[in-house]
Design a protein around this motif. Structure first.
Motif, short mmCIF file in Angstrom:
data_model
loop_
_atom_site.label_atom_id
_atom_site.label_comp_id
_atom_site.label_asym_id
_atom_site.label_seq_id
_atom_site.Cartn_x
_atom_site.Cartn_y
_atom_site.Cartn_z
N UNK A 134 0.84 -1.20 0.00
CA UNK A 134 0.00 0.00 0.00
C UNK A 134 0.87 1.25 0.00
N UNK A 135 0.75 2.03 -1.06
CA UNK A 135 1.55 3.25 -1.17
C UNK A 135 0.73 4.43 -0.69
N UNK A 136 1.03 4.94 0.48
CA UNK A 136 0.31 6.06 1.09
C UNK A 136 -1.21 5.80 1.13
N UNK A 137 -1.63 4.70 1.74
CA UNK A 137 -3.05 4.34 1.66
C UNK A 137 -3.98 5.30 2.40
N UNK A 138 -3.47 5.97 3.43
CA UNK A 138 -4.37 6.77 4.27
C UNK A 138 -4.29 8.26 3.96
N UNK A 139 -3.44 8.62 2.99
CA UNK A 139 -3.10 10.03 2.82
C UNK A 139 -4.30 10.94 2.62
N UNK A 182 -10.37 2.53 8.39
CA UNK A 182 -9.59 1.74 7.42
C UNK A 182 -8.40 1.07 8.12
N UNK A 183 -7.76 1.80 9.04
CA UNK A 183 -6.65 1.19 9.77
C UNK A 183 -7.15 -0.02 10.57
N UNK A 184 -8.31 0.16 11.23
CA UNK A 184 -8.91 -0.95 11.97
C UNK A 184 -9.18 -2.14 11.06
N UNK A 185 -9.67 -1.84 9.86
CA UNK A 185 -9.97 -2.91 8.90
C UNK A 185 -8.69 -3.63 8.47
N UNK A 186 -7.63 -2.86 8.23
CA UNK A 186 -6.35 -3.47 7.84
C UNK A 186 -5.83 -4.35 8.98
N UNK A 187 -5.93 -3.86 10.22
CA UNK A 187 -5.46 -4.64 11.37
C UNK A 187 -6.30 -5.91 11.52
N UNK A 188 -7.59 -5.79 11.22
CA UNK A 188 -8.47 -6.97 11.29
C UNK A 188 -8.01 -8.02 10.27
N UNK A 189 -7.68 -7.55 9.06
CA UNK A 189 -7.20 -8.49 8.03
C UNK A 189 -5.92 -9.18 8.50
N UNK A 190 -5.07 -8.41 9.20
CA UNK A 190 -3.82 -8.98 9.69
C UNK A 190 -4.11 -10.01 10.79
N UNK A 195 4.48 9.65 10.84
CA UNK A 195 5.18 8.74 11.75
C UNK A 195 4.40 8.52 13.04
N UNK A 196 3.69 9.56 13.50
CA UNK A 196 3.00 9.46 14.78
C UNK A 196 1.94 8.35 14.76
N UNK A 197 1.41 8.07 13.58
CA UNK A 197 0.35 7.07 13.50
C UNK A 197 0.90 5.64 13.52
N UNK A 198 2.20 5.51 13.31
CA UNK A 198 2.75 4.17 13.11
C UNK A 198 2.93 3.38 14.40
N UNK A 199 3.15 4.12 15.51
CA UNK A 199 3.51 3.48 16.77
C UNK A 199 2.65 2.27 17.10
N UNK A 200 1.35 2.41 16.94
CA UNK A 200 0.45 1.32 17.33
C UNK A 200 0.09 0.40 16.18
N UNK A 201 0.51 0.77 14.97
CA UNK A 201 0.06 0.00 13.81
C UNK A 201 1.09 -1.03 13.38
N UNK A 242 -11.74 -2.30 16.32
CA UNK A 242 -12.32 -1.15 17.01
C UNK A 242 -11.28 -0.08 17.35
N UNK A 243 -10.04 -0.51 17.64
CA UNK A 243 -9.06 0.46 18.11
C UNK A 243 -7.99 0.81 17.08
N UNK A 244 -7.92 0.05 15.98
CA UNK A 244 -6.93 0.29 14.93
C UNK A 244 -5.50 0.19 15.46
N UNK A 245 -5.25 -0.86 16.27
CA UNK A 245 -3.87 -1.11 16.71
C UNK A 245 -3.42 -2.47 16.20
N UNK A 246 -2.13 -2.69 16.24
CA UNK A 246 -1.55 -3.94 15.74
C UNK A 246 -2.00 -5.13 16.60
N UNK A 247 -2.39 -6.23 15.97
CA UNK A 247 -2.86 -7.39 16.73
C UNK A 247 -1.84 -7.89 17.76
N UNK A 248 -0.56 -7.78 17.44
CA UNK A 248 0.45 -8.27 18.39
C UNK A 248 0.41 -7.51 19.71
#
Lengths: 316, 140
Positions: free
Chosen positions: A157-162, A172-180, A194-200, B45-51
């Motif tokens: 994904x090239x800049x998917x949330x821009x 969308x981030x939640x959906x991507x995490x769900x897929x993962x 960068x600030x959004x990456x910490x939890x993703x 719901x929270x959009x965080x990494x599953x790990x």
């Protein structure tokens, strides 16, 4: 965690790509484990999009080789294993949304119509609307529906949330995490936020000037670095204590009397636990120096700012 | 239960999840036998990494608060709620009366909070008189 019997999601050896005499990527070694969420970061022109396009089979390497889940990009196996969302979200503007999804169904054996449609519906986009009439954010949503509907093992994904609004970004981030989480889908996403990456993300690949500067598991990379803050030594030009090992410094800044430095923690010292002084970090045990584990954003910023083209690091 | 992630709190995200589960156990929102939300529910719901969710659940498991049941999910093993700590318990009523006196004496909310925090800090440092189950404590 790494299982050698499973092919890496993305693997490149001495990968290079030249555009009219200019190297967009050069000598890149990449090894991204399967099923991880990797942040692809770097300044503009670092080669992020080139790497994604090489992985998607839209470009051919000038030198070296690249494999996705063990297959050469462009082969049928590689095309089925990956879904690519380009930065400019290329879609047929005269198609309706329904036509676009129908195309996805025709072209992909594993197509998931329900998933693609739910993504479009969640944005209140009518299926009869022409793609050309949609806002930038809604066009992104349709392009993402097309990419996710493929049910690929690796999303590029090239800049998917821009160009999504904050609510859509979260959704969308939640959906991507769900897929993962649900399907073990691997994700490689480029971003400048960068600030959004910490939890993703749980993995990082940092490119600069067409080369890999930092790569590895985020937890291991954070443990391998320490953020030092203290009072500048007036005799030293960089403000760091005289005895301090300069080779461990990634980036240091001085503001007034304060010095902030991101340094590499020597292996096994466990200095990144917030212990002040940080004898283990090479600094003299001095209560005026505080060592703490950096945030991912601070870590990435320091490496992006690092002046010299220092050697590639790998945490693993 | 529903998790909230505060990205500006400075507390590691997995710890925020751990603390929220503990709070739910203390409040009785979660009881033994209850199932925690699955990782995929939490991440959607929270959009965080599953790990991150798995790390939080492993930590709760390490502390003996929850247990994973293969194929079924993660379940609460024991509660943290204490009837002695409820607002309408004798201790709670004592404290309410004390707060009323503090207000009558002209103390502001911040003064009261600071005073309570200081007394709690002082009362819980060093070898306290307490540890041990309540049955072993001698009434004084």
């Amino acid at each position: 965690m790494k299982d050698p019997t499973v092919a890496a999601a993305l693997q490149a050896a001495r990968l290079g790509r030249e555009f009219r005499g200019r190297w967009a990527l050069r000598g890149c070694d990449v090894d991204l484990p399967a099923g991880r969420v990797t942040a692809l970061v770097g300044p503009n022109g670092a080669g992020k999009s080139t790497l994604l396009q090489l992985a998607a089979g839209l470009l051919r390497p000038t030198t070296g080789r690249i494999r996705v889940h063990g297959h050469a990009p462009g082969t049928r196996e590689a095309r089925e294993a990956t879904a690519f969302l380009a930065q400019e979200k290329p879609l047929h503007l005269r198609f309706t949304v329904a036509d676009t999804l129908r195309l996805g169904r025709k072209l992909n054996r594993r197509w998931d119509q329900a998933l693609a449609e739910s993504l479009v519906r969640a944005g209140n986009i009518p299926l009869t609307a022409r793609v050309g009439s949609l806002s930038g954010g809604n066009r992104t949503r349709v392009a993402l529906a097309l990419a996710l509907g493929k049910r690929a093992e690796l999303l590029l994904l090239d800049e998917p949330l821009a160009d999504l609004d904050p609510v859509a970004r979260h959704e969308i981030t939640g959906l991507l995490m769900y897929q993962a989480a649900e399907h073990g889908v691997g994700i490689v996403m480029s971003t400048h936020v960068l600030a959004e990456l910490e939890d993703i993300c749980d993995h990082v690949l940092l490119l600069k000037d067409g080369a890999v500067r930092l790569s590895g598991d985020t937890g291991e990379l954070l443990d391998a670095h320490t953020l030092l803050t203290g009072r500048a030594d007036p005799i030293e030009t960089d403000g760091l204590p005289h005895a301090f090992d300069r080779s461990t410094v990634v980036h240091a800044t001085t503001t007034g009397r304060q010095v902030t430095a991101l340094v590499r923690t020597p292996p096994g010292s466990g200095a990144a636990t917030g212990s002040p002084g940080g004898a283990a970090t090479g600094a003299p045990a001095d209560p005026r120096w505080i060592g703490e584990t950096p945030s991912l954003e601070a870590l990435l910023l320091a490496h992006l700012r690092a002046p010299r083209p220092d050697r590639t690091e790998a945490a693993a | 239960m529903e998790f909230r992630v505060d990205r500006r709190s400075g507390v590691a995200t997995y710890l925020q999840l751990v603390n929220q589960v503990k709070q739910a156990l203390r409040l009785g929102v979660l009881e033994p036998g209850d199932q925690l939300p699955t990782a995929r529910e939490v991440v959607a719901a929270t959009a965080i990494n599953p790990n991150t969710v798995l790390k939080a659940y492993r930590e709760l498991e390490r502390e003996g608060l929850v247990e994973p049941r293969p194929g079924a999910g993660t379940f609460v093993r024991r509660s943290l709620s204490r009837p002695e700590a409820a607002a309408d318990s004798p201790l709670g009523l004592d404290l309410a009366a004390w707060v009323a006196r503090a207000r009558a004496a002209g103390l502001e909310r911040e003064d009261v909070s600071a005073l309570i925090a200081a007394v709690v800090d002082a009362g819980f440092t060093g070898p306290g008189p307490h540890p041990g189950p309540p049955a072993e404590r001698k009434p004084t």
